[in-house]
Write a protein that holds these residues in place. Structure first.
Motif, PDB file in Angstrom:
ATOM      1  N   GLY A   1       3.494   7.887 -11.497  1.00  0.00           N
ATOM      2  CA  GLY A   1       2.099   8.306 -11.522  1.00  0.00           C
ATOM      3  C   GLY A   1       1.225   7.618 -10.493  1.00  0.00           C
ATOM      4  O   GLY A   1      -0.001   7.838 -10.462  1.00  0.00           O
ATOM      5  N   VAL A   2       1.824   6.806  -9.656  1.00  0.00           N
ATOM      6  CA  VAL A   2       1.023   6.127  -8.641  1.00  0.00           C
ATOM      7  C   VAL A   2       0.554   7.130  -7.587  1.00  0.00           C
ATOM      8  O   VAL A   2       1.214   8.146  -7.356  1.00  0.00           O
ATOM      9  CB  VAL A   2       1.857   4.991  -7.984  1.00  0.00           C
ATOM     10  N   GLU A   3      -0.586   6.870  -6.953  1.00  0.00           N
ATOM     11  CA  GLU A   3      -1.148   7.791  -5.976  1.00  0.00           C
ATOM     12  C   GLU A   3      -1.160   7.157  -4.582  1.00  0.00           C
ATOM     13  O   GLU A   3      -1.088   5.930  -4.433  1.00  0.00           O
ATOM     14  CB  GLU A   3      -2.583   8.172  -6.371  1.00  0.00           C
ATOM     15  N   VAL A   4      -1.297   8.067  -3.570  1.00  0.00           N
ATOM     16  CA  VAL A   4      -1.352   7.604  -2.176  1.00  0.00           C
ATOM     17  C   VAL A   4      -2.648   6.812  -1.963  1.00  0.00           C
ATOM     18  O   VAL A   4      -3.726   7.201  -2.391  1.00  0.00           O
ATOM     19  CB  VAL A   4      -1.293   8.798  -1.194  1.00  0.00           C
TER      20      VAL A   4
ATOM     21  N   LEU B   1       5.504   7.064  -1.142  1.00  0.00           N
ATOM     22  CA  LEU B   1       5.103   7.526  -2.475  1.00  0.00           C
ATOM     23  C   LEU B   1       6.315   7.697  -3.386  1.00  0.00           C
ATOM     24  O   LEU B   1       6.268   7.362  -4.571  1.00  0.00           O
ATOM     25  CB  LEU B   1       4.342   8.848  -2.346  1.00  0.00           C
ATOM     26  N   SER B   2       7.402   8.187  -2.824  1.00  0.00           N
ATOM     27  CA  SER B   2       8.598   8.414  -3.642  1.00  0.00           C
ATOM     28  C   SER B   2       9.167   7.098  -4.158  1.00  0.00           C
ATOM     29  O   SER B   2       9.567   6.986  -5.331  1.00  0.00           O
ATOM     30  CB  SER B   2       9.659   9.149  -2.816  1.00  0.00           C
ATOM     31  N   GLU B   3       9.236   6.066  -3.299  1.00  0.00           N
ATOM     32  CA  GLU B   3       9.747   4.771  -3.734  1.00  0.00           C
ATOM     33  C   GLU B   3       8.809   4.129  -4.766  1.00  0.00           C
ATOM     34  O   GLU B   3       9.272   3.496  -5.730  1.00  0.00           O
ATOM     35  CB  GLU B   3       9.889   3.829  -2.530  1.00  0.00           C
ATOM     36  N   ALA B   4       7.522   4.325  -4.586  1.00  0.00           N
ATOM     37  CA  ALA B   4       6.562   3.748  -5.522  1.00  0.00           C
ATOM     38  C   ALA B   4       6.661   4.403  -6.887  1.00  0.00           C
ATOM     39  O   ALA B   4       6.518   3.740  -7.932  1.00  0.00           O
ATOM     40  CB  ALA B   4       5.145   3.876  -4.962  1.00  0.00           C
ATOM     41  N   ASN B   5       6.904   5.738  -6.929  1.00  0.00           N
ATOM     42  CA  ASN B   5       7.024   6.438  -8.206  1.00  0.00           C
ATOM     43  C   ASN B   5       8.226   5.959  -9.012  1.00  0.00           C
ATOM     44  O   ASN B   5       8.231   6.019 -10.238  1.00  0.00           O
ATOM     45  CB  ASN B   5       7.111   7.948  -7.975  1.00  0.00           C
ATOM     46  N   GLU B   6       9.267   5.501  -8.317  1.00  0.00           N
ATOM     47  CA  GLU B   6      10.441   4.992  -9.031  1.00  0.00           C
ATOM     48  C   GLU B   6      10.097   3.703  -9.779  1.00  0.00           C
ATOM     49  O   GLU B   6      10.632   3.425 -10.840  1.00  0.00           O
ATOM     50  CB  GLU B   6      11.579   4.741  -8.043  1.00  0.00           C
ATOM     51  N   MET B   7       9.181   2.875  -9.162  1.00  0.00           N
ATOM     52  CA  MET B   7       8.783   1.614  -9.809  1.00  0.00           C
ATOM     53  C   MET B   7       7.667   1.827 -10.825  1.00  0.00           C
ATOM     54  O   MET B   7       7.666   1.209 -11.902  1.00  0.00           O
ATOM     55  CB  MET B   7       8.306   0.607  -8.745  1.00  0.00           C
TER      56      MET B   7
ATOM     57  N   THR C   1       0.845  -1.191   0.000  1.00  0.00           N
ATOM     58  CA  THR C   1       0.000   0.000   0.000  1.00  0.00           C
ATOM     59  C   THR C   1       0.881   1.242   0.000  1.00  0.00           C
ATOM     60  O   THR C   1       1.863   1.321   0.756  1.00  0.00           O
ATOM     61  CB  THR C   1      -0.914  -0.001   1.237  1.00  0.00           C
ATOM     62  N   VAL C   2       0.525   2.217  -0.824  1.00  0.00           N
ATOM     63  CA  VAL C   2       1.329   3.446  -0.956  1.00  0.00           C
ATOM     64  C   VAL C   2       0.892   4.452   0.105  1.00  0.00           C
ATOM     65  O   VAL C   2      -0.310   4.751   0.251  1.00  0.00           O
ATOM     66  CB  VAL C   2       1.168   4.059  -2.363  1.00  0.00           C
TER      67      VAL C   2
END
Length: 504
Positions: free
Chosen positions: A90-93, A81-87, A64-65
């Motif tokens: 455009g992903v959201e919280v 959120l920052s780590e998720a954007n690297e993978m 979960t972000v």
């Protein structure tokens, strides 16, 4: 949309087991997820996914972000959120991010684990389906085929499920062969059973009822109604029927022309005897018919509240009315719903004579008892015993509970009672005079008084020892002990008492 071979196999399995294909797909996905997590030795949330078109199975972890480091509560299953954007830019919280795992190196052990989970899930789904199919059909008669015999139990194939018939629900007359088609009664569905969870019976009364509905058109169309059934499987069945049409004989309709209808049912039950009885709202009439083939003299209600009946039969009909091991009267009692007490004419006559004798002969008063003095009789009467017959029924323990009566007196009372009953059988000779009897009674009274004095003296000794009495009291007590015991032959004057006091 073309489907893969794997999904086609899943659909075939679902049709065979009678379960939803989605349940099998869910079991496959759960199994691959568990096997993958075990292979990678991780506690992360993991899911499996089956592609229906290609048949490819994938496994992935999901996190979960959250906005930042300060909001992370579960580092294993949450990501910033920052780590998720690297993978995935455009992903959201609040959304989930998938991280796929390679399933190719899982190996044989993981495949075996996945297989076990799939089988377990399919079996659970199959049992749920069976329960939903049969749970609401209790007491229903089903057509079944003998599939196999396991020990004393017989396993039937119902079509959609297997059913178990335990030994207690079988008729002792029946032997089952594999492939034989029979009718069975569904008793219950047991979800906790390890084997087949449907329990069926060949001994239930509902089976006989269903057979009569099949063979007798009048019962099928409700012209004739089955009011009660009592059955002992493999032995005998009693069935009470009633007609709604005055022109239709209910018993004749069930028996059929030359007994064809009932004989067909008897063959189905392997020779079990069937008694067909016409129902009656009058309980005494119904009981008389229920005890057939025995001929009943009369029936009377002895207790309406407890539903108790007394049935009198001729002496020659008693064994027939009771039946083998009490079967006839037991089935009749179950059929009518009343307790039945059967007596022969001779037993009833003896019972009435005993009751009349009890009313006309209330008993002999204790004053007629020879050899027991009036004081003793008074003690016994005070205890609630007023006749010699009641005294004879008392045990020595009950007699010693009466104050003032010791063991010697008990023996004397028992001898006197025995002598009284012996005198009834052998009356005294006429030559024996009244004076002789009076002298004998006087002598026995003297002995009785002496025994009582001896008991009182012994009690005085005990009391004196307990309270440490002075020497004068010891001397008196000692003097009481040394008094010679009067003999039966002593005269009234030698005891120091008038002769009249020694007589009864």
């Amino acid at each position: 949309m073309a489907t893969s071979a794997l999904y086609q196999s899943i659909e075939l399995l679902s049709q065979e087991k009678g379960i939803d294909p989605g349940i099998v797909v869910g079991a496959v996905e759960e199994a691959i997820a568990l096997a993958t997590r075990k292979f990678y030795k991780t506690q992360e949330n993991m899911r499996g996914e089956l592609n229906k078109e290609t048949g490819e199975i994938t496994a992935y972890i999901y996190k979960t972000v959250v906005a930042g480091e300060e909001e992370i509560e579960d580092p294993v299953n949450q990501i910033t959120l920052s780590e998720a954007n690297e993978m995935a830019p455009g992903v959201e919280v609040g959304s989930e991010i998938r991280i796929y795992r390679d399933t190719s190196p899982l190996g044989r052990i993981a495949a075996q684990l996945a297989k076990q989970i799939i089988f377990q899930k399919v079996r659970e789904a199959e049992r749920d389906t069976v329960f939903q199919e049969y749970a609401h059909r209790e007491k229903e008669v089903l057509n079944a085929t003998v599939k196999r015999v396991e020990g004393q139990d017989v396993i039937f194939d119902l079509g959609k499920a297997e059913a178990r018939c335990p030994k207690r629900e079988q008729s002792r007359l029946e032997q089952f062969s594999v492939g034989e088609r029979l009718r069975v009664v569904l008793l219950k569905v047991d979800r906790a059973a390890k084997g087949p969870q449907v329990i069926v019976s060949r001994a239930a009364p509902e089976l006989v009822s269903n057979l009569f509905q099949s063979e007798v058109p009048e019962i099928y169309d409700n012209t004739v109604v089955i009011r009660a059934i009592a059955r002992e499987a493999g032995e005998r069945t009693k069935i009470a029927v009633q007609s709604r049409d005055k022109d239709v004989d209910p018993v004749g309709a069930c028996v059929g022309m030359k007994g064809m209808r009932v004989q067909s049912i008897i063959r189905e039950l392997r020779g079990e005897k069937i008694d067909i009885i016409e129902f009656s709202d009058e309980i005494t009439t119904f009981a008389e018919k229920a005890l057939q083939p025995a001929k009943v003299s009369r029936v009377s209600i002895t207790d309406l509240g407890e539903k108790q009946l007394e049935v009198i039969v001729d002496d020659t009909q008693l064994s027939l009315a009771i039946g083998k091991k009490g079967q006839n009267v037991r089935l009749a009692s179950k059929l009518i719903g009343w307790n039945v007490d059967i007596k022969s004419e001779e037993e009833k006559r003896q019972e009435i004579e005993a009751q009349m004798a009890a009313l006309t002969a209330p008993g002999t008063p204790l004053s007629e008892l020879k050899g027991v003095g009036p004081k003793t009789i008074e003690r016994i009467e005070t205890h609630g015993v007023s006749t010699i017959e009641k005294l004879a029924d008392m045990t020595p323990e009950q007699l010693t509970e009466i104050p003032g009566i010791g063991e010697k007196m008990v023996e004397k009372i028992q001898l006197s009672v025995a002598a009284y009953f012996q005198s009834l059988e052998n009356p005294p000779a006429e030559s024996e005079s009244v004076e002789d009897l009076a002298e004998q009674e006087a002598a026995e009274e003297i002995v009785e008084e002496a025994e009582i004095s001896e008991q009182d003296a012994e009690a005085a000794d005990v009391a004196a020892e307990e309270i440490e009495a002075p020497p004068e009291a010891d001397a008196v007590a000692a003097g009481a002990e040394t008094l010679p015991e009067p003999q039966a032959g002593d005269s009234a004057e030698s005891s120091g008492k008038p002769e009249d006091e020694g007589k009864e």
